[in-house]
Scaffold this motif. Structure first.
Motif, PDB file in Angstrom:
ATOM      1  N   PHE A 257       0.845  -1.287  -0.109  1.00 15.14           N
ATOM      2  CA  PHE A 257       0.232  -0.064   0.094  1.00 15.14           C
ATOM      3  C   PHE A 257       0.816   1.325   0.021  1.00 15.14           C
ATOM      4  O   PHE A 257       2.128   1.195   0.322  1.00 15.14           O
ATOM      5  N   ARG A 258       0.315   2.491  -0.226  1.00 16.34           N
ATOM      6  CA  ARG A 258       1.251   3.642  -0.155  1.00 16.34           C
ATOM      7  C   ARG A 258       0.144   4.796   0.251  1.00 16.34           C
ATOM      8  O   ARG A 258      -1.133   4.641   0.083  1.00 16.34           O
ATOM      9  N   HIS A 259       0.769   5.673   0.862  1.00 18.39           N
ATOM     10  CA  HIS A 259       0.119   7.007   1.382  1.00 18.39           C
ATOM     11  C   HIS A 259       0.656   8.053   1.003  1.00 18.39           C
ATOM     12  O   HIS A 259       2.134   8.182   1.453  1.00 18.39           O
TER      13      HIS A 259
ATOM     14  N   GLN B 263      -5.841   9.452   0.532  1.00 18.74           N
ATOM     15  CA  GLN B 263      -6.323   8.067   1.345  1.00 18.74           C
ATOM     16  C   GLN B 263      -5.003   7.129   1.042  1.00 18.74           C
ATOM     17  O   GLN B 263      -4.575   7.078  -0.069  1.00 18.74           O
ATOM     18  N   ARG B 264      -4.764   6.190   1.898  1.00 21.63           N
ATOM     19  CA  ARG B 264      -3.856   5.253   1.524  1.00 21.63           C
ATOM     20  C   ARG B 264      -4.471   4.261   0.518  1.00 21.63           C
ATOM     21  O   ARG B 264      -5.647   3.797   0.647  1.00 21.63           O
TER      22      ARG B 264
ATOM     23  N   TYR C 232       5.439   3.794   1.516  1.00 16.19           N
ATOM     24  CA  TYR C 232       4.985   2.560   0.942  1.00 16.19           C
ATOM     25  C   TYR C 232       5.073   1.698   2.334  1.00 16.19           C
ATOM     26  O   TYR C 232       6.061   1.540   2.911  1.00 16.19           O
ATOM     27  N   TYR C 233       3.947   1.022   2.457  1.00 14.03           N
ATOM     28  CA  TYR C 233       3.709  -0.026   3.427  1.00 14.03           C
ATOM     29  C   TYR C 233       3.648  -1.485   2.951  1.00 14.03           C
ATOM     30  O   TYR C 233       2.795  -1.801   1.846  1.00 14.03           O
TER      31      TYR C 233
ATOM     32  N   GLU D  74      -7.756  -1.830   2.867  1.00 14.00           N
ATOM     33  CA  GLU D  74      -6.804  -1.913   3.912  1.00 14.00           C
ATOM     34  C   GLU D  74      -7.420  -2.641   5.168  1.00 14.00           C
ATOM     35  O   GLU D  74      -6.344  -3.135   5.923  1.00 14.00           O
TER      36      GLU D  74
ATOM     37  N   GLY E 256       6.319   1.418   7.094  1.00 12.03           N
ATOM     38  CA  GLY E 256       6.410   2.039   5.980  1.00 12.03           C
ATOM     39  C   GLY E 256       7.945   2.596   5.738  1.00 12.03           C
ATOM     40  O   GLY E 256       8.899   2.640   6.490  1.00 12.03           O
TER      41      GLY E 256
END
Length: 122
Positions: A34-36, A41-42, A91-92, A106, A115
């Motif tokens: 995922f990215r934020h 929003q993520r 980035y997660y 998520e 992250g």
């Protein structure tokens, strides 16, 4: 409690490449990136399922990013090419035991990393 650890973030110019890594302490069926970024929003970037190594991607990264995993090492990777300034984000790594539901939701993920920052300059 599973701890995921990301690495590989950094700063690159547009058009460059980076490879992110995510380390887990054990096998987990579904692993995702995922990215934020600030003000957004993520969002889900990519997912890889252990079964047949199925992968799915966000439209915005298709053809540029590749997710993979090394089951023997409990590692997941995200190879990012042709990076754009809009890819700038934290980035997660995320993981869960099941595969049902929308992979980009998520809320379905149990385990998260801390992250790693990716910055792409124009």
């Amino acid at each position: 409690q599973e701890q995921l650890v990301e690495s590989g973030g950094g700063s690159v110019q547009a058009g460059g490449s980076l490879r992110l890594s995510c380390a887990a302490s054990r096998y987990i069926y579904s692993m995702a990136w995922f990215r934020h970024s600030p003000g957004k929003q993520r969002e889900g970037v990519a997912v890889i399922y252990s079964s047949a190594e199925r992968t799915f991607y966000a439209e915005s990264v298709k053809g540029r990013f590749t997710v993979s995993r090394d089951r023997a090492k409990n590692m997941m990777y995200l190879q990012m090419t042709n990076l754009r300034p809009e890819d700038t984000a934290t980035y997660y790594c995320a993981a869960r035991e099941l595969w049902s539901g929308n992979w980009y939701d998520e809320g379905l993920y149990t385990y998260w990393g801390q992250g790693t920052q990716v910055t792409v300059s124009s």
